[in-house]
Design an enzyme around this catalytic site. Sequence first.
Site, mmCIF file in Angstrom:
data_model
loop_
_atom_site.group_PDB
_atom_site.id
_atom_site.type_symbol
_atom_site.label_atom_id
_atom_site.label_comp_id
_atom_site.label_asym_id
_atom_site.label_seq_id
_atom_site.Cartn_x
_atom_site.Cartn_y
_atom_site.Cartn_z
ATOM 1 N N SER A 314 0.838 -1.199 0.000
ATOM 2 C CA SER A 314 0.000 0.000 0.000
ATOM 3 C C SER A 314 0.877 1.254 0.000
ATOM 4 O O SER A 314 1.680 1.459 0.916
ATOM 5 C CB SER A 314 -0.914 0.011 1.230
ATOM 6 O OG SER A 314 -1.468 1.288 1.437
ATOM 7 N N LYS A 366 -6.134 -10.404 6.404
ATOM 8 C CA LYS A 366 -6.531 -10.904 7.725
ATOM 9 C C LYS A 366 -8.011 -10.752 8.044
ATOM 10 O O LYS A 366 -8.467 -11.242 9.070
ATOM 11 C CB LYS A 366 -5.715 -10.197 8.809
ATOM 12 C CG LYS A 366 -5.962 -8.696 8.864
ATOM 13 C CD LYS A 366 -5.161 -8.033 9.965
ATOM 14 C CE LYS A 366 -5.533 -6.563 10.096
ATOM 15 N NZ LYS A 366 -4.818 -5.916 11.192
ATOM 16 N N LYS A 409 -6.485 -17.699 14.702
ATOM 17 C CA LYS A 409 -7.491 -18.211 13.763
ATOM 18 C C LYS A 409 -6.960 -19.380 12.938
ATOM 19 O O LYS A 409 -7.719 -20.036 12.214
ATOM 20 C CB LYS A 409 -7.981 -17.085 12.859
ATOM 21 C CG LYS A 409 -8.746 -16.010 13.626
ATOM 22 C CD LYS A 409 -9.094 -14.835 12.762
ATOM 23 C CE LYS A 409 -9.882 -13.786 13.563
ATOM 24 N NZ LYS A 409 -9.120 -13.232 14.700
#
Length: 611
Positions: A314, A366, A409
């Site tokens: 980015s 994510k 996760k």
Amino acid sequence: MNNAVRSVLVFLFDLLAVVVAWLGGMWIRFNFELPGHYSQKLWLGLGALLVVHAIACRWAGLYRGMWVFASLPDLKRVLRAVGVSAAALVVLMAVDRLPGPVIPRSMIVLYPLLLLLVMGGGRAAWRMWKEHRLFGSLRAEGKPVVVVGAGTGGAMLVRELERSPDWRVVALVDDDPAKWGLELYGVPIAGPVESLPQVLQDVKAQHVILAMPSAAAATLKRAADVAVAAGARVFTVPGIEDLMSGKVAISAMRPVEIEDLLGREPVQIDSEHLHEMIGGKTVLITGAGGSIGSELCRQLARFAPARLVLVEASELALYTIEQWFGVHCPDTPIVPLAGDVKDAARLEEIFATWKPQLVFHAAAYKHVPLMEVGNAWQAVRNNVLGTLLVAAHAQRHGAERFVLISTDKAVNPTSVMGATKRLAEMVCEALHSAGQGGTRIEMVRFGNVLGSTGSVIPKFAEQIARGGPVTVTHPDINRYFMSIPEAAQLVLQAAAMGQGGEIFVLDMGEPVKIVDLARNMIRLSGYTEDQIRIEFSGLRPGEKLYEELLADAEQTRETPHPKLRIARSRPVAAGFLDELAQWLAQPGPVADEQVRAALQRWVPEYEPARH
């Protein structure tokens, strides 16, 4: 009135104090009737004492302090001057050979006592009068506030706030029963912390200040919970380290934030070991502009690296972290590079040019729901292929360490994102087992970080700012949380102690119910749940109620650091990397359901959530 005139007036007052003490002492000694035959000794003694006292006052530095702020240092100076003056009287009595009556021995006690009373009392009286005149009306207009903590921190704060036009301390609470019913600088100590809701109601206050700078995090959390539940606006004072170092004053308060309600103790890291690992070395960080990546950069800068190579896809995020270093760490050499971790040619150029010795891989997709629909294959490419390429380049170019930032996760995943992060861990395990280049490959797994991009904290804050409602997916959903700096510090600590192939699990503390988090944020923002309501929207794609840090089949072992453990996961099958590389090499696009089916083959514990 200028300083010179003020000093002259104070000097004359101190000389007048000698006159009052000397004549008053004689007067008292003779029952308020001075005998006429003492007049010669009276005036000769007074003259001698005035000369000595004038010199003593200058020597003691009595005219450095301002009377309106007279305090213990000023009292010490007064005592020094009085001591010299009293000693002069003793000498005067010893050498007195003049005819007539001798100076009464009781003057050795009366004179210094009266002198101290006049000099010290005059200063105290002046300060009391000036403070009442300057601050009395302001204090009456200040907002009433209750202070939690009647120890040293509370005492310092009450004294500081006496001069504040914004605050008026009306009560204190403290858990020490011995203090209940007493007063601190005229302010009553009303009872224990649990009595805070009733105290707030009794004194009609809506603000609370936590003045316990050295208290444990759990103690602060309990006090903050009570205050927040009572609907008060809560503030806290700086920590004991900042106060002792003189960086900030006790009155430099800040509003209590959601991080304070986690009750997590500050992280202690082995700075010497980290200096040894990082100092003078080139460090590469992928995802350097993200929440974790940028904090890693800030933490790494503390340990004097030779340079930080910041790789970020980015442009805005790269620009932001570059500007931060320009302002806050201009002496840390940085190399800001635009690059995608899926671009093998760009990675080859970066690694060949800068030869990083340490690599921290924080680049990842994510956001769980976004990766579930329409983006599953991109999650695989970014999280799995990106990890494979960066780790392989680190090995090929002889990096000392490669550290993957993973997530809870990845444990028994129910989402594409979680399954791809578990697959990325397996890639790292396989590469480490292959042992090419001697690079130590390590993984660090932790839960949610407060305030990270896309997390619930910024989302809730935005919803509260709009006037609500605050949306929570399920009343029973909970998550593990830690602050961004804490996560980054533990990542560095794990990297320093790793020998290669380990999955480090961070101690995330106790899980937090998201609905409780929402309620606390509403209260901390100064609203009630009647003003900002909470709505339940249902679990989103890929989301589960509870998250674990360890899979069922995994076991952990301790490390020297109390907040780090090492997980041992199932071994990766032989030939895994070759098969995975063939799958990743297909041109795509690949449908979401095909991605899920393949992920279930690679990660058997992956069970896609169905809501």
